[in-house]
Write a protein that holds these residues in place. Structure first.
Motif, short mmCIF file in Angstrom:
data_model
loop_
_atom_site.label_atom_id
_atom_site.label_comp_id
_atom_site.label_asym_id
_atom_site.label_seq_id
_atom_site.Cartn_x
_atom_site.Cartn_y
_atom_site.Cartn_z
N VAL A 236 -0.96 2.76 7.25
CA VAL A 236 0.17 3.35 7.97
C VAL A 236 0.40 2.53 9.24
O VAL A 236 -0.47 2.43 10.10
CB VAL A 236 -0.11 4.83 8.32
N LYS B 186 -5.81 5.33 -3.66
CA LYS B 186 -5.41 4.09 -2.99
C LYS B 186 -5.26 4.36 -1.49
O LYS B 186 -4.63 5.34 -1.09
CB LYS B 186 -4.08 3.62 -3.58
N GLU B 187 -5.86 3.48 -0.69
CA GLU B 187 -5.76 3.66 0.75
C GLU B 187 -4.44 3.12 1.25
O GLU B 187 -4.08 1.98 0.96
CB GLU B 187 -6.90 2.90 1.42
N ARG B 188 -3.71 3.95 1.97
CA ARG B 188 -2.41 3.50 2.48
C ARG B 188 -2.58 3.00 3.90
O ARG B 188 -3.34 3.57 4.69
CB ARG B 188 -1.41 4.65 2.45
N SER C 270 0.83 -1.21 0.00
CA SER C 270 0.00 0.00 0.00
C SER C 270 0.86 1.26 0.00
O SER C 270 0.38 2.34 -0.32
CB SER C 270 -0.93 0.02 1.21
N ALA C 271 2.14 1.11 0.35
CA ALA C 271 3.03 2.28 0.42
C ALA C 271 3.71 2.58 -0.91
O ALA C 271 4.41 3.58 -1.03
CB ALA C 271 4.08 2.05 1.50
#
Ligand code: SF4
Length: 332
Positions: free
Chosen positions: A270, A266-268, A255-256
């Motif tokens: 964390v 796009k959902e990152r 995701s990063a």
């Protein structure tokens, strides 16, 4: 690519002792590599990816026998790599380092740098050595007339080509590439990656490619092993891993990856907190202190097995994410 393993890593641990006071009797260790099982197939490129400090470079060093292992065994074509007397095995395993400049003596000419493995092993010298070095420079796309020059006269990309030529000098079967492109500009990175792919096909080489860059690993690897705090947490074919990651840590890494898109929504994921200390890894699953779906009473107490979810896809997680699904959130 053959299904036959060229390298077989069985339960390998590499612990470094931590120096304490002279009178202290307690011994502590940094568990850089802590129980890795892995095999490298003939002719493949196996990518090893993970954050800084996850143990990937140490794993590479033990794989080549550059540092001794604490526990376990590593076999190359069935021969234990601890058998250092076996020079034939040693010649077949070579390395390309991250910093090409730092891995070369600035006072040596390119001829001496590339030819050094042949001289040390008493395999060539004089006019024959010059001829071999010229051919090696041709094979990595450098001008053979430049063999009298010194490292400071070359760019970063050219130096890495010299390092590749040196790694090829003994006609190896296997090359460990330890972040070979991370010190280079992006445009030069692509050239070096293409060169490595061409050489691999031409000479039927096996690569282990260590990197923190998922884009690079996606481009060059046949299979990818994801490492976290001294352990492999997921291993799969590259396409499978990128399309259907199962481990929450792999989801977070993927995701990063930055994407250039006007519709980039796009959902990152964390991750909270820092990577725990390898001198004092968390109980149960090592990732539980940062995992967004960790379950109390399970993840913090029971270490997950490294198991095969589907053919060739291994994961170490009690709650692997289903193929094609995104990461659910249990504990919010
Ligand atoms: Fe997360 Fe638990 Fe899986 Fe570890 S075992 S990755 S903490 S869900």
């Amino acid at each position: 690519m053959s299904e036959e393993p060229l390298i077989f890593i069985d339960g390998v641990k590499k612990w470094f002792p931590i120096k304490t006071g002279m009178l202290s009797s307690s011994k502590s260790f940094v568990r850089a590599v802590d129980g890795v099982n892995l095999s490298v197939k003939k002719g493949e490129t196996l990518g090893i990816v993970g954050e800084s400090g996850c143990g990937k470079t140490t794993l590479g060093r033990v794989l080549l026998g550059l540092i001794p292992i604490t526990e376990g065994s590593i076999k190359y074509n069935g021969v234990d790599i601890r058998d250092m007397k076996n020079r034939d095995v040693r010649k077949k395993m070579q390395i390309v380092f991250q910093d090409p400049g730092g891995s070369m003596n600035p006072r040596m000419s390119v001829r001496s740098i590339v030819g050094e493995p042949l001289i040390v092993n008493g395999m060539s010298d004089g006019a024959e050595l010059t001829k071999i070095v010229a051919e090696l420079l041709d094979s990595v796309g450098l001008n053979r007339k430049h063999m009298t020059r010194f490292p400071h006269e070359f760019s970063g990309g050219q130096k890495q080509r010299i390092a590749v030529a040196r790694a090829l000098a003994l006609n190896p079967e296997f090359i460990l590439l330890d972040e070979p492109t991370s010190a280079l500009d992006v445009s030069v990175q692509a050239q070096v990656l293409n060169l490595l792919e061409e050489i691999q096909t031409e000479k039927d080489l096996t690569f282990v490619f260590i990197t923190h860059s998922l884009n690079v690993v996606h481009h060059i690897s046949d299979r990818v092993a994801v490492m976290y705090l001294g352990k492999i947490v997921e291993l799969a074919d590259t396409i499978d891993l990128f399309e259907s990651p199962s481990h929450p840590y792999t989801h977070a890494l993927l995701s990063a990856i930055p994407e250039i898109s006007v519709e980039d929504n796009k959902e990152r994921i964390v991750l909270s907190g820092d990577v725990p200390s390898p001198a004092n890894p968390p109980s149960g699953c090592r990732f539980h202190t940062r995992c967004p779906i960790a379950k109390e009473g399970v993840c913090d107490t029971d270490e997950p097995e490294f198991r095969e979810l589907s053919e060739g896809h291994f994961v170490s997680c009690h709650f692997p994410v289903d193929a094609g699904k995104s990461l659910p959130i249990f504990n919010e």
